[in-house]
Design an enzyme around this catalytic site. Structure first.
Site, PDB file in Angstrom:
ATOM      1  N   SER A 121      76.183  62.390 -23.396  1.00 11.93           N
ATOM      2  CA  SER A 121      75.513  63.397 -22.583  1.00 11.93           C
ATOM      3  C   SER A 121      75.792  64.815 -23.071  1.00 11.93           C
ATOM      4  O   SER A 121      75.454  65.177 -24.179  1.00 11.93           O
ATOM      5  CB  SER A 121      75.914  63.221 -21.120  1.00 11.93           C
ATOM      6  N   HIS A 122      76.470  65.596 -22.241  1.00 11.25           N
ATOM      7  CA  HIS A 122      76.676  67.016 -22.530  1.00 11.25           C
ATOM      8  C   HIS A 122      77.986  67.261 -23.278  1.00 11.25           C
ATOM      9  O   HIS A 122      78.323  68.400 -23.566  1.00 11.25           O
ATOM     10  CB  HIS A 122      76.705  67.775 -21.208  1.00 11.25           C
ATOM     11  N   ASP A 285      70.346  69.107 -21.680  1.00 10.57           N
ATOM     12  CA  ASP A 285      71.636  68.754 -22.277  1.00 10.57           C
ATOM     13  C   ASP A 285      71.490  67.840 -23.488  1.00 10.57           C
ATOM     14  O   ASP A 285      70.392  67.593 -23.972  1.00 10.57           O
ATOM     15  CB  ASP A 285      72.555  68.123 -21.225  1.00 10.57           C
ATOM     16  N   ASP A 287      71.561  64.648 -24.099  1.00 12.66           N
ATOM     17  CA  ASP A 287      70.670  63.483 -24.076  1.00 12.66           C
ATOM     18  C   ASP A 287      69.411  63.701 -23.240  1.00 12.66           C
ATOM     19  O   ASP A 287      68.660  62.761 -23.001  1.00 12.66           O
ATOM     20  CB  ASP A 287      71.428  62.245 -23.593  1.00 12.66           C
ATOM     21  N   ASP A 289      68.838  64.479 -20.017  1.00 11.75           N
ATOM     22  CA  ASP A 289      68.631  64.133 -18.609  1.00 11.75           C
ATOM     23  C   ASP A 289      68.970  65.283 -17.661  1.00 11.75           C
ATOM     24  O   ASP A 289      68.602  65.254 -16.502  1.00 11.75           O
ATOM     25  CB  ASP A 289      69.376  62.837 -18.222  1.00 11.75           C
ATOM     26  N   ARG A 290      69.669  66.297 -18.149  1.00 13.86           N
ATOM     27  CA  ARG A 290      70.006  67.420 -17.266  1.00 13.86           C
ATOM     28  C   ARG A 290      69.055  68.597 -17.475  1.00 13.86           C
ATOM     29  O   ARG A 290      68.450  68.724 -18.533  1.00 13.86           O
ATOM     30  CB  ARG A 290      71.419  67.928 -17.565  1.00 13.86           C
ATOM     31  N   LYS A 384      68.031  60.554 -14.368  1.00 14.69           N
ATOM     32  CA  LYS A 384      67.618  61.920 -14.129  1.00 14.69           C
ATOM     33  C   LYS A 384      66.839  62.388 -15.362  1.00 14.69           C
ATOM     34  O   LYS A 384      66.976  61.805 -16.439  1.00 14.69           O
ATOM     35  CB  LYS A 384      68.809  62.810 -13.822  1.00 14.69           C
TER      36      LYS A 384
HETATM   37  C1  G1P Z   1      79.355  64.256 -14.179  1.00 18.95           C
HETATM   38  C2  G1P Z   1      78.599  64.845 -13.009  1.00 18.95           C
HETATM   39  C3  G1P Z   1      77.774  63.781 -12.338  1.00 18.95           C
HETATM   40  C4  G1P Z   1      76.848  63.128 -13.354  1.00 18.95           C
HETATM   41  C5  G1P Z   1      77.657  62.626 -14.542  1.00 18.95           C
HETATM   42  C6  G1P Z   1      76.762  62.082 -15.638  1.00 18.95           C
HETATM   43  O1  G1P Z   1      80.227  63.268 -13.717  1.00 18.95           O
HETATM   44  O2  G1P Z   1      79.472  65.444 -12.085  1.00 18.95           O
HETATM   45  O3  G1P Z   1      77.048  64.344 -11.280  1.00 18.95           O
HETATM   46  O4  G1P Z   1      76.153  62.056 -12.778  1.00 18.95           O
HETATM   47  O5  G1P Z   1      78.441  63.684 -15.076  1.00 18.95           O
HETATM   48  O6  G1P Z   1      75.890  63.055 -16.127  1.00 18.95           O
HETATM   49  P1  G1P Z   1      81.798  63.542 -13.479  1.00 18.95           P
HETATM   50  O7  G1P Z   1      82.350  64.083 -14.762  1.00 18.95           O
HETATM   51  O8  G1P Z   1      81.876  64.578 -12.391  1.00 18.95           O
HETATM   52  O9  G1P Z   1      82.359  62.215 -13.066  1.00 18.95           O
HETATM   53 ZN    ZN Z   2      73.124  63.947 -19.921  1.00 20.91          ZN
END
Ligand code: G1P
Ligand code: ZN
Length: 551
Positions: A121-122, A285, A287, A289-290, A384
């Site tokens: 992801s990010h 982000d 991937d 999704d954000r 998302k």
């Molecule tokens: C974080 C975000 C959560 C999201 C997840 C995946 O998780 O807070 O809302 O679904 O990334 O993108 P966390 O690191 O808080 O467990």
């Molecule tokens: Zn992501």
């Protein structure tokens, strides 16, 4: 054709977190590390453990990732293992690339049994950055906890994996190739996703706006949405060339941190808060999704964004008949609840993580979902969806003809304003973070009725969630302290970090007094913030006198 059976021993650290298994690239490069996890997914599918119905034999699997470092070699390994496991077909994005929402779209469209998404992801990428792998089921959404638990259980006793002995597939050439007995189809990463977006939004109307004076800046942060955003905004919808910034995906995201918030999306923030700013800005982000939404000199909190999309949904073709319901994660502000109440529909509160929305969407109970962590989406897929949120905003802007700021401020006047901020403390020593949690948990039973200045505690608990569809219970999902005036403090530890612990503290307060709706956010929330410090001693536990990220 030769299928190799390779002996292995378990790794003890393959428990999936909030969103799949995430580790550093060097962890994933350890001999057998990736293979053990992939075989555990396939074995779980075959055994049907945790309700992961099925059998790999004869099935279609989708594979794609965000293009970060190690995406390509991992894709080749997974293809050969899928061939050995008996899959009939794998659809893989060109270059091994599919944004997470596109992967969800492709799984659903082609009725695959599921998909393997390669992404952290990010989190930053590159040889020393992070990598990740997650399994999505046939509805296109992240595997539910029962399935991830079953995969984890399998990783603890795995003793072998299987792999076809074969040459690598050319991932850059579109089309079909046989890999032993299995068909591999390299598909265009964008086409299916773009088609889905065209079916949801009023592209003609958005195009008219973008070809006029309206200016857009979309920051893809050198991550996966670059090709999607260029194809959709510039090529299809007629936004000026260059509207997409940082649009070429790089394996290390240009050494950036591809997280669309006010700190990490600094290139975009500079443009939208600078002179001669465009009308609208957005970032996504690693991937895809954000999303982060900005107006000219204006930041829209993700919680407000969800509420505003819900309130304006009927302006968008796909949602013109209204919404079945809304769901938000527990730490997300209660702005969406107010819209749901006015619309007379249900609003569900779920634990953090998109996987908790899947059952509600599958059962037709909710149409829109969102998280404060820059995640918004709908039942069009089961992830998302960053660019979907951007298109949703553009569709609303095209119909209403007002600025982002005008739309948000009018929303506050109608529904009241939920002030909201999240403070992250990253890289905290794990035992110190656990001490903090234990301390707050210990204090919780004594809190209800207690007064902190003008704030009186209404409830204090560790959030527990019972899924109304399958009855599964998830406990310890975050500590919440609610006050009589509707303010809230939430604290939890991240389930996606890879270094030390990350404390997330969430603050919220509400006002329906229109004269009190333009206070600076950190100032408006100063009361709950100092109560959190008093209760949790955040500074001394984290060893930091301020958060590493404030959003
Ligand atoms: C974080 C975000 C959560 C999201 C997840 C995946 O998780 O807070 O809302 O679904 O990334 O993108 P966390 O690191 O808080 O467990
Ligand atoms: Zn992501």
């Amino acid at each position: 054709m030769n299928i190799l059976t390779i002996a292995t021993t378990p790794f003890s650290d393959q428990k999936p977190g909030t969103s799949g298994l995430r580790k550093s690239v060097p962890d994933f490069q350890k001999p057998h590390y990736l293979e053990n996890f992939v075989q555990s997914i396939f074995d779980t599918i075959t055994s049907g453990a945790g309700g992961a119905i099925g059998n790999c034999t004869g099935q279609t699997l989708v594979v794609g990732g965000d293009g970060r470092y190690y995406n390509r070699p991992a894709s080749q390994i997974i293809l050969k293992m899928a061939a050995a496991a008996g899959f009939a077909q794998v659809k893989i994005g060109k270059g091994g690339i599919l944004s997470t929402p596109a992967a969800s779209c492709v799984i659903r469209k082609y009725q695959a049994i599921g998909g393997i998404i390669l992404s952290a992801s990010h989190n930053p990428g590159g040889p020393d950055g992070d990598f990740g792998i997650k399994y999505n089921t046939g509805n296109g959404g992240p595997a539910p906890e029962k399935v991830t638990e079953a995969i984890y259980a399998r990783t603890k006793n795995i003793d072998k994996y299987q792999m076809l002995e074969a040459a690598d597939i050319d991932l850059d050439r579109l089309g079909k190739t046989m890999l032993g007995p299995m068909l591999v189809e390299v598909i265009d990463s964008v086409t299916d996703y773009q088609e889905l977006m065209e079916s949801l939004f009023d592209f003609d109307r958005i195009q008219t706006m973008l070809k006029g004076n309206f200016r857009l800046a979309m920051d893809s942060m050198h991550a996966v949405t670059g090709p999607y955003a260029t194809a959709i905004f510039e090529q299809r919808l007629g936004a000026a060339k260059g509207s997409v910034m940082n649009g070429v995906p790089l394996e290390d995201f240009g050494k950036g941190h591809p997280d669309p918030n006010l700190v990490y999306a600094h290139d975009l923030v500079k443009v939208l808060f600078g002179s001669n700013a465009p009308d609208f800005g957005a970032a996504s982000d690693g991937d895809g999704d954000r999303n982060m939404i900005l107006g000219r000199n204006f930041f829209v909190t993700p919680s407000d964004s969800l509420a505003i999309l819900a309130a304006n949904a009927k302006l968008v073709p796909a949602y013109k008949d209204g919404l079945a319901g809304i769901a938000r994660s527990m730490p997300t502000s209660q702005a969406a609840d107010r819209v749901a109440a006015k619309l007379g529909i249900d609003c569900y509160e779920t634990p953090t993580g998109w996987k908790f929305f899947g059952n509600l969407m599958d059962a037709g109970k909710v149409t829109l979902c969102g998280e404060e962590s820059f995640g918004t989406g709908s039942n069009h897929i089961r992830e998302k969806d960053g660019l979907w949120a951007v298109l949703f905003w553009l569709n609303i802007l095209a119909v209403r003809g007002e600025s982002v700021e005008q739309i948000v401020k009018e929303h506050w006047r109608t529904y009241g304003r939920n002030y909201y901020s999240r403070h992250d403390y990253e890289g905290v020593a794990v035992d110190r973070a656990n001490d903090l949690v234990a301390k707050v948990q210990g204090a919780m039973p004594t809190l209800p009725g207690k007064k902190f200045g003008s704030y009186e505690v209404a409830y204090a608990d560790d959030f527990s969630y019972t899924d109304s569809i399958d009855g599964s219970v998830s406990t310890k999902q975050g500590m919440r302290i609610g006050f009589v005036d509707g303010s809230r403090i939430v604290m939890r530890l991240s389930g996606t970090g890879t270094q030390g612990a990350t404390l997330r503290a969430y603050f919220e307060s509400f006002t329906d007094d229109v004269n009190q709706q333009n206070i600076e956010v950190q100032q408006a929330l100063a009361g709950p913030m100092s109560i959190a410090e008093e209760l949790a001693q955040i500074k001394s536990h984290t060893g930091m006198d301020k958060p590493t990220v404030i959003t």
